[in-house]
Design a protein around this motif. Structure first.
Motif, PDB file in Angstrom:
ATOM      1  N   THR A  38       0.844  -1.177   0.000  1.00  0.00           N
ATOM      2  CA  THR A  38       0.000   0.000   0.000  1.00  0.00           C
ATOM      3  C   THR A  38       0.886   1.236   0.000  1.00  0.00           C
ATOM      4  OG1 THR A  38      -1.660  -1.177   1.279  1.00  0.00           O
ATOM      5  CG2 THR A  38      -1.837   1.207   1.233  1.00  0.00           C
ATOM      6  N   GLN A  58      -2.180   8.212  -0.568  1.00  0.00           N
ATOM      7  CA  GLN A  58      -3.135   7.871  -1.619  1.00  0.00           C
ATOM      8  C   GLN A  58      -4.149   8.996  -1.758  1.00  0.00           C
ATOM      9  OE1 GLN A  58      -5.086   4.175  -0.704  1.00  0.00           O
ATOM     10  NE2 GLN A  58      -3.338   2.942  -1.283  1.00  0.00           N
ATOM     11  N   ASP A 105      -8.916   6.588  -3.554  1.00  0.00           N
ATOM     12  CA  ASP A 105      -8.190   5.338  -3.341  1.00  0.00           C
ATOM     13  C   ASP A 105      -8.153   4.958  -1.865  1.00  0.00           C
ATOM     14  OD1 ASP A 105      -7.728   5.023  -6.035  1.00  0.00           O
ATOM     15  OD2 ASP A 105      -5.742   5.941  -5.975  1.00  0.00           O
ATOM     16  N   LYS A 164     -11.365   3.269  -0.860  1.00  0.00           N
ATOM     17  CA  LYS A 164     -11.402   1.876  -1.309  1.00  0.00           C
ATOM     18  C   LYS A 164     -10.480   0.985  -0.479  1.00  0.00           C
ATOM     19  CE  LYS A 164     -12.375   3.161  -6.077  1.00  0.00           C
ATOM     20  NZ  LYS A 164     -11.799   3.277  -7.422  1.00  0.00           N
ATOM     21  N   THR A 165      -9.309   1.490  -0.141  1.00  0.00           N
ATOM     22  CA  THR A 165      -8.320   0.705   0.593  1.00  0.00           C
ATOM     23  C   THR A 165      -8.724   0.463   2.041  1.00  0.00           C
ATOM     24  OG1 THR A 165      -6.541   1.593  -0.784  1.00  0.00           O
ATOM     25  CG2 THR A 165      -5.897   0.598   1.304  1.00  0.00           C
TER      26      THR A 165
END
Length: 64
Positions: free
Chosen positions: A8, A12, A16, A19-20
Motif C-alpha cells: 500500500t 493515496q 483510493d 477503497k483501501t
C-alpha cells in the motif's frame, strides 16, 4: 515461484483511500478539514497518509 505482495502506498488520493481502508468519503473529508490527519495537497488533489489513518482508526482516536 513468484509471490505477489500487495504494497500500500504511503499516500493515496481520497478515492483510493476510501477503497483501501473502507471508510466513507464524507468521514475522510471531515477529518481532513478538521486537520486530524496528515495529508499533502498538490494543486486540487489531496493525498492522505494511509498508515497514519489506519493507526488512528485502530487506536480509537476519532469521535463518532
Amino acid at each position: 515461484m513468484e509471490t505477489k505482495s500487495t504494497i500500500t502506498p504511503v499516500y493515496q488520493s481520497i478515492k483510493d483511500t476510501v477503497k483501501t481502508v473502507g471508510v466513507s468519503e464524507f468521514f475522510l473529508r471531515k477529518q481532513l478539514k478538521a486537520e486530524k490527519l496528515p495529508h499533502i495537497k498538490s494543486g486540487n488533489k489531496v493525498f492522505v497518509n494511509v498508515p497514519a489513518l489506519i493507526a488512528r482508526l485502530e487506536g480509537g482516536e476519532f469521535e463518532r
